[in-house]
Design a protein around this motif. Structure first.
Motif, mmCIF file in Angstrom:
data_model
loop_
_atom_site.group_PDB
_atom_site.id
_atom_site.type_symbol
_atom_site.label_atom_id
_atom_site.label_comp_id
_atom_site.label_asym_id
_atom_site.label_seq_id
_atom_site.Cartn_x
_atom_site.Cartn_y
_atom_site.Cartn_z
ATOM 1 N N ALA A 1 -51.312 25.654 -31.931
ATOM 2 C CA ALA A 1 -52.516 25.847 -31.118
ATOM 3 C C ALA A 1 -52.160 26.039 -29.647
ATOM 4 C CB ALA A 1 -53.456 24.657 -31.283
ATOM 5 N N LYS A 2 -51.003 25.515 -29.244
ATOM 6 C CA LYS A 2 -50.560 25.615 -27.847
ATOM 7 C C LYS A 2 -49.456 26.655 -27.677
ATOM 8 C CE LYS A 2 -51.870 20.897 -27.031
ATOM 9 N NZ LYS A 2 -51.498 19.538 -26.764
ATOM 10 N N ASN A 3 -49.240 27.481 -28.708
ATOM 11 C CA ASN A 3 -48.193 28.506 -28.679
ATOM 12 C C ASN A 3 -46.815 27.929 -28.352
ATOM 13 O OD1 ASN A 3 -49.824 30.743 -29.351
ATOM 14 N ND2 ASN A 3 -50.631 30.730 -27.266
ATOM 15 N N ARG A 4 -46.545 26.770 -28.935
ATOM 16 C CA ARG A 4 -45.268 26.096 -28.726
ATOM 17 C C ARG A 4 -44.463 26.206 -30.024
ATOM 18 N NH1 ARG A 4 -47.560 22.784 -25.872
ATOM 19 N NH2 ARG A 4 -46.787 23.279 -23.843
ATOM 20 N N PRO A 5 -43.221 26.653 -29.968
ATOM 21 C CA PRO A 5 -42.414 26.743 -31.193
ATOM 22 C C PRO A 5 -42.246 25.374 -31.844
ATOM 23 C CG PRO A 5 -41.302 27.800 -29.343
ATOM 24 C CD PRO A 5 -42.478 27.075 -28.783
ATOM 25 N N VAL A 6 -42.324 25.356 -33.174
ATOM 26 C CA VAL A 6 -42.187 24.097 -33.907
ATOM 27 C C VAL A 6 -41.372 24.329 -35.173
ATOM 28 C CG1 VAL A 6 -44.402 24.404 -35.135
ATOM 29 C CG2 VAL A 6 -43.423 22.101 -34.868
ATOM 30 N N TYR A 7 -40.458 23.401 -35.420
ATOM 31 C CA TYR A 7 -39.698 23.402 -36.666
ATOM 32 C C TYR A 7 -40.164 22.208 -37.477
ATOM 33 C CZ TYR A 7 -35.932 22.792 -39.994
ATOM 34 O OH TYR A 7 -35.215 22.626 -41.153
ATOM 35 N N VAL A 8 -40.499 22.451 -38.738
ATOM 36 C CA VAL A 8 -41.003 21.402 -39.624
ATOM 37 C C VAL A 8 -40.048 21.270 -40.803
ATOM 38 C CG1 VAL A 8 -42.967 20.639 -41.014
ATOM 39 C CG2 VAL A 8 -43.364 21.996 -38.948
ATOM 40 N N THR A 9 -39.526 20.058 -41.013
ATOM 41 C CA THR A 9 -38.587 19.859 -42.113
ATOM 42 C C THR A 9 -39.279 19.952 -43.464
ATOM 43 O OG1 THR A 9 -38.830 17.450 -41.955
ATOM 44 C CG2 THR A 9 -36.989 18.461 -40.747
ATOM 45 N N GLU A 10 -40.487 19.416 -43.572
ATOM 46 C CA GLU A 10 -41.232 19.425 -44.836
ATOM 47 C C GLU A 10 -42.708 19.236 -44.546
ATOM 48 O OE1 GLU A 10 -42.041 19.757 -48.732
ATOM 49 O OE2 GLU A 10 -40.088 20.088 -47.862
ATOM 50 N N PRO A 11 -43.576 20.139 -44.918
ATOM 51 C CA PRO A 11 -43.366 21.401 -45.626
ATOM 52 C C PRO A 11 -42.893 22.500 -44.672
ATOM 53 C CG PRO A 11 -45.714 21.028 -45.335
ATOM 54 C CD PRO A 11 -45.005 19.835 -44.742
ATOM 55 N N SER A 12 -41.784 23.106 -45.021
ATOM 56 C CA SER A 12 -41.111 24.048 -44.126
ATOM 57 C C SER A 12 -41.931 25.287 -43.802
ATOM 58 C CB SER A 12 -39.764 24.453 -44.713
ATOM 59 O OG SER A 12 -39.947 25.093 -45.958
ATOM 60 N N GLU A 13 -42.904 25.617 -44.637
ATOM 61 C CA GLU A 13 -43.710 26.812 -44.363
ATOM 62 C C GLU A 13 -44.577 26.666 -43.111
ATOM 63 O OE1 GLU A 13 -45.911 24.542 -47.696
ATOM 64 O OE2 GLU A 13 -43.842 25.104 -47.265
ATOM 65 N N TYR A 14 -44.668 25.464 -42.563
ATOM 66 C CA TYR A 14 -45.421 25.253 -41.326
ATOM 67 C C TYR A 14 -44.577 25.522 -40.077
ATOM 68 C CZ TYR A 14 -49.465 23.475 -43.768
ATOM 69 O OH TYR A 14 -50.583 23.373 -44.557
ATOM 70 N N SER A 15 -43.292 25.777 -40.253
ATOM 71 C CA SER A 15 -42.409 26.066 -39.123
ATOM 72 C C SER A 15 -42.732 27.429 -38.525
ATOM 73 C CB SER A 15 -40.944 26.093 -39.579
ATOM 74 O OG SER A 15 -40.525 24.828 -40.011
ATOM 75 N N SER A 16 -42.573 27.528 -37.213
ATOM 76 C CA SER A 16 -42.711 28.831 -36.566
ATOM 77 C C SER A 16 -41.343 29.428 -36.249
ATOM 78 C CB SER A 16 -43.555 28.720 -35.292
ATOM 79 O OG SER A 16 -42.926 27.897 -34.343
ATOM 80 N N PHE A 17 -40.265 28.655 -36.471
ATOM 81 C CA PHE A 17 -38.908 29.173 -36.314
ATOM 82 C C PHE A 17 -37.993 28.410 -37.259
ATOM 83 C CE2 PHE A 17 -38.802 25.588 -33.382
ATOM 84 C CZ PHE A 17 -37.510 25.101 -33.486
ATOM 85 N N GLN A 18 -36.829 28.963 -37.493
ATOM 86 C CA GLN A 18 -35.842 28.333 -38.359
ATOM 87 C C GLN A 18 -34.807 27.614 -37.511
ATOM 88 O OE1 GLN A 18 -35.796 28.271 -41.882
ATOM 89 N NE2 GLN A 18 -37.885 28.861 -41.346
ATOM 90 N N PHE A 19 -34.523 26.389 -37.866
ATOM 91 C CA PHE A 19 -33.514 25.606 -37.156
ATOM 92 C C PHE A 19 -32.172 25.849 -37.826
ATOM 93 C CE2 PHE A 19 -33.955 22.398 -33.896
ATOM 94 C CZ PHE A 19 -32.688 21.849 -33.835
ATOM 95 N N PRO A 20 -31.123 26.070 -37.048
ATOM 96 C CA PRO A 20 -29.810 26.267 -37.672
ATOM 97 C C PRO A 20 -29.404 25.041 -38.477
ATOM 98 C CG PRO A 20 -29.742 26.744 -35.310
ATOM 99 C CD PRO A 20 -31.083 26.132 -35.596
ATOM 100 N N ALA A 21 -28.727 25.259 -39.570
ATOM 101 C CA ALA A 21 -28.262 24.152 -40.398
ATOM 102 C C ALA A 21 -27.170 23.389 -39.667
ATOM 103 C CB ALA A 21 -27.721 24.678 -41.721
#
Length: 133
Positions: A98-118
């Motif tokens: 909602a604030k146009n801030r990138p977010v990485y979500v571990t679970e559920p991953s489909e809510y992530s807006s970017f992928q975090f490197p392993a």
């Protein structure tokens, strides 16, 4: 639903605030990489795993020993939702998006807006022991 396609983009987070919600091993993996990239990291979690506790004690991260509250991501350049509670992770993602801030979500991953490197092992770039950035 179509598969997501990600555009590879490198972002300079040096000196910027990053917020990690969660205090477990997955959160610690993310924190290690954020620190390695020069970020100022705040970890919000009632408890911390041993590596995060050590990082907090050494002053590498700022620890807020409590649960997530709406508005916790206001000052962050990017956020990580790494709790063991899917609903909390979704709430973090919803607020960030909602604030146009990138977010990485571990679970559920489909809510992530970017992928975090392993995270990598001790033979790779990321140190396994906490060191001053």
């Amino acid at each position: 639903m179509a598969d997501k396609r990600y555009f590879p983009l490198f972002v300079d987070i040096t000196g910027n605030n990053c917020t990690v919600i969660g205090g477990g091993d997955r959160a610690a993996d993310c924190v290690r990489l954020l620190l390695l990239c020069g970020a100022h990291v705040t970890v919000i979690s009632p408890q911390l795993c041993a590596p995060l506790q050590e990082a907090a004690e050494k002053g590498y991260v700022r620890h807020l020993p409590r649960k997530f509250f709406r508005g916790d991501c206001n000052q962050a350049m990017l956020c990580v939702a790494a709790t063991d509670d899917r609903q909390v992770n979704i709430a973090v993602a919803t607020e960030c998006k909602a604030k146009n801030r990138p977010v990485y979500v571990t679970e559920p991953s489909e809510y992530s807006s970017f992928q975090f490197p392993a995270p990598l092992d001790e033979n790779a770039v990321i140190p396994t022991a906490w060191k001053a950035p």
